[in-house]
Scaffold this motif. Structure first.
Motif, PDB file in Angstrom:
ATOM      1  N   ALA A 242       0.827  -1.209   0.000  1.00 54.42           N
ATOM      2  CA  ALA A 242       0.000   0.000   0.000  1.00 54.42           C
ATOM      3  C   ALA A 242       0.858   1.255   0.000  1.00 54.42           C
ATOM      4  O   ALA A 242       0.505   2.269  -0.627  1.00 54.42           O
ATOM      5  N   GLU A 243       2.010   1.205   0.682  1.00 53.95           N
ATOM      6  CA  GLU A 243       2.915   2.357   0.690  1.00 53.95           C
ATOM      7  C   GLU A 243       3.603   2.510  -0.663  1.00 53.95           C
ATOM      8  O   GLU A 243       3.856   3.638  -1.129  1.00 53.95           O
ATOM      9  N   VAL A 244       3.933   1.396  -1.298  1.00 53.89           N
ATOM     10  CA  VAL A 244       4.508   1.447  -2.640  1.00 53.89           C
ATOM     11  C   VAL A 244       3.485   2.052  -3.609  1.00 53.89           C
ATOM     12  O   VAL A 244       3.812   2.928  -4.422  1.00 53.89           O
ATOM     13  N   PHE A 245       2.246   1.600  -3.499  1.00 50.35           N
ATOM     14  CA  PHE A 245       1.182   2.167  -4.337  1.00 50.35           C
ATOM     15  C   PHE A 245       1.075   3.673  -4.109  1.00 50.35           C
ATOM     16  O   PHE A 245       0.960   4.449  -5.071  1.00 50.35           O
ATOM     17  N   ARG A 246       1.110   4.091  -2.850  1.00 49.09           N
ATOM     18  CA  ARG A 246       1.004   5.521  -2.519  1.00 49.09           C
ATOM     19  C   ARG A 246       2.125   6.324  -3.206  1.00 49.09           C
ATOM     20  O   ARG A 246       1.884   7.397  -3.771  1.00 49.09           O
ATOM     21  N   GLU A 247       3.331   5.769  -3.177  1.00 46.63           N
ATOM     22  CA  GLU A 247       4.463   6.452  -3.812  1.00 46.63           C
ATOM     23  C   GLU A 247       4.273   6.559  -5.319  1.00 46.63           C
ATOM     24  O   GLU A 247       4.511   7.619  -5.913  1.00 46.63           O
ATOM     25  N   VAL A 248       3.797   5.475  -5.942  1.00 45.11           N
ATOM     26  CA  VAL A 248       3.592   5.498  -7.386  1.00 45.11           C
ATOM     27  C   VAL A 248       2.494   6.504  -7.749  1.00 45.11           C
ATOM     28  O   VAL A 248       2.629   7.277  -8.702  1.00 45.11           O
ATOM     29  N   ARG A 249       1.424   6.509  -6.968  1.00 44.97           N
ATOM     30  CA  ARG A 249       0.323   7.442  -7.228  1.00 44.97           C
ATOM     31  C   ARG A 249       0.793   8.895  -7.041  1.00 44.97           C
ATOM     32  O   ARG A 249       0.433   9.785  -7.836  1.00 44.97           O
ATOM     33  N   THR A 250       1.596   9.138  -6.034  1.00 44.64           N
ATOM     34  CA  THR A 250       2.117  10.491  -5.816  1.00 44.64           C
ATOM     35  C   THR A 250       2.983  10.924  -6.998  1.00 44.64           C
ATOM     36  O   THR A 250       2.908  12.077  -7.462  1.00 44.64           O
ATOM     37  N   ARG A 251       3.817  10.023  -7.470  1.00 44.37           N
ATOM     38  CA  ARG A 251       4.650  10.349  -8.632  1.00 44.37           C
ATOM     39  C   ARG A 251       3.788  10.646  -9.855  1.00 44.37           C
ATOM     40  O   ARG A 251       4.105  11.570 -10.632  1.00 44.37           O
ATOM     41  N   LYS A 252       2.716   9.896 -10.040  1.00 38.43           N
ATOM     42  CA  LYS A 252       1.831  10.157 -11.180  1.00 38.43           C
ATOM     43  C   LYS A 252       1.168  11.515 -11.045  1.00 38.43           C
ATOM     44  O   LYS A 252       1.026  12.261 -12.022  1.00 38.43           O
ATOM     45  N   ASP A 253       0.748  11.866  -9.831  1.00 34.28           N
ATOM     46  CA  ASP A 253       0.105  13.166  -9.619  1.00 34.28           C
ATOM     47  C   ASP A 253       1.041  14.310  -9.967  1.00 34.28           C
ATOM     48  O   ASP A 253       0.578  15.387 -10.361  1.00 34.28           O
ATOM     49  N   ASN A 254       2.329  14.089  -9.809  1.00 30.75           N
ATOM     50  CA  ASN A 254       3.323  15.141 -10.076  1.00 30.75           C
ATOM     51  C   ASN A 254       3.990  15.005 -11.442  1.00 30.75           C
ATOM     52  O   ASN A 254       4.927  15.747 -11.759  1.00 30.75           O
ATOM     53  N   PHE A 255       3.525  14.050 -12.236  1.00 36.71           N
ATOM     54  CA  PHE A 255       4.161  13.742 -13.514  1.00 36.71           C
ATOM     55  C   PHE A 255       3.863  14.828 -14.550  1.00 36.71           C
ATOM     56  O   PHE A 255       2.730  15.262 -14.703  1.00 36.71           O
TER      57      PHE A 255
END
Length: 255
Positions: A242-255
């Motif tokens: 879930a933390e890995v998912f959170r990091e990936v989602r955060t990166r996408k939001d800032n992409f």
């Protein structure tokens, strides 16, 4: 029972879907971004519209409902948790419910995250899931109402489905999703192959939706947060998925 699936582009980058159950001839629409293209498709095929299944309340998924109900008298189904912000419902459903559609059955899944109360319709026997803005082609919906833990729970529901499942998502976002996915797993050979195929399809004006769940499992970073190869690629080996998912989602939001 055999079903026929039709993808309809709407607005600038939305998709709606028609599903016709061949034995009964009943026709369902999944999401209604606008009425015009849907009516045109129905008329071109000589079909009427019996049911409208709504995944969530965003205007680009429901704005066509009033016109379609007025023209066809279609019955509207949506989430009970979302009923206060959906068009008037004839049938309110929740996670675990089933909907009988001619000779086939749709299972209702809570896939909250993009919104709270977002549902998907899984026609298990037909290997089709209508995921709208939860699981998307090479992506997932932005977390407007839910959080990363909620959306990772949702992603696990898709991971559990058979590989041959056809994923009918709500938008033509695949090219931008592909560009982001390459920043997460640049060495993923399956992803590289898929990105090339997406570019070729879009260059010809072809749809990239629906997609095959086996391809999503192999290439979509939002379905791969539990896998050691993705965790290693972003420097989070052994971390909670879930933390890995959170990091990936955060990166996408800032992409």
């Amino acid at each position: 029972m055999p079903v026929e699936l039709v993808t309809i582009p709407c607005l600038s980058d939305n998709y709606a879907f028609l599903l016709r159950e061949e034995d009964s001839g009943r026709v369902a629409l999944i999401d209604a971004p606008e009425s015009g293209p849907i009516i045109a498709e129905l008329e071109a095929r000589g079909w009427t519209l019996d049911e409208i299944l709504l995944t969530h309340h965003h205007p680009d998924h429901i704005d066509g409902v009033p016109d379609l109900v007025a023209k066809y008298g279609a019955k509207v189904t949506g989430a009970s948790a979302d009923a206060h912000r959906l068009p008037p419902l004839d049938q309110a459903v929740a996670d675990g419910d089933t909907i009988l559609f001619g000779g086939t059955v749709a299972h209702v899944l809570d896939v909250s995250g993009h919104t709270v109360g977002h549902i998907a319709f899984h026609f298990f026997d037909d290997n089709i899931v209508f995921s709208a803005d939860s699981l998307m082609a090479l992506g997932c919906g932005r977390l407007f109402e839910g959080d990363a833990a909620m959306m990772w729970t949702t992603m696990q529901k898709f991971i559990a489905m058979p590989d041959q499942t056809v994923v009918c998502s709500g938008h033509e976002y695949t090219s931008s999703n592909a560009a982001f996915a390459l920043t997460i797993e640049p060495d993923n050979a399956a992803l590289q192959t898929r990105v090339a195929a997406i570019k070729a399809a879009r260059d010809k004006g072809a749809f990239t939706v629906p997609s095959l769940l086996s391809d999503e499992k192999a290439t979509n970073p939002f379905l791969r947060a539990h896998l050691p190869e993705l965790q290693k690629a972003i420097g989070m080996e052994g971390a909670d998925a879930a933390e890995v998912f959170r990091e990936v989602r955060t990166r996408k939001d800032n992409f």
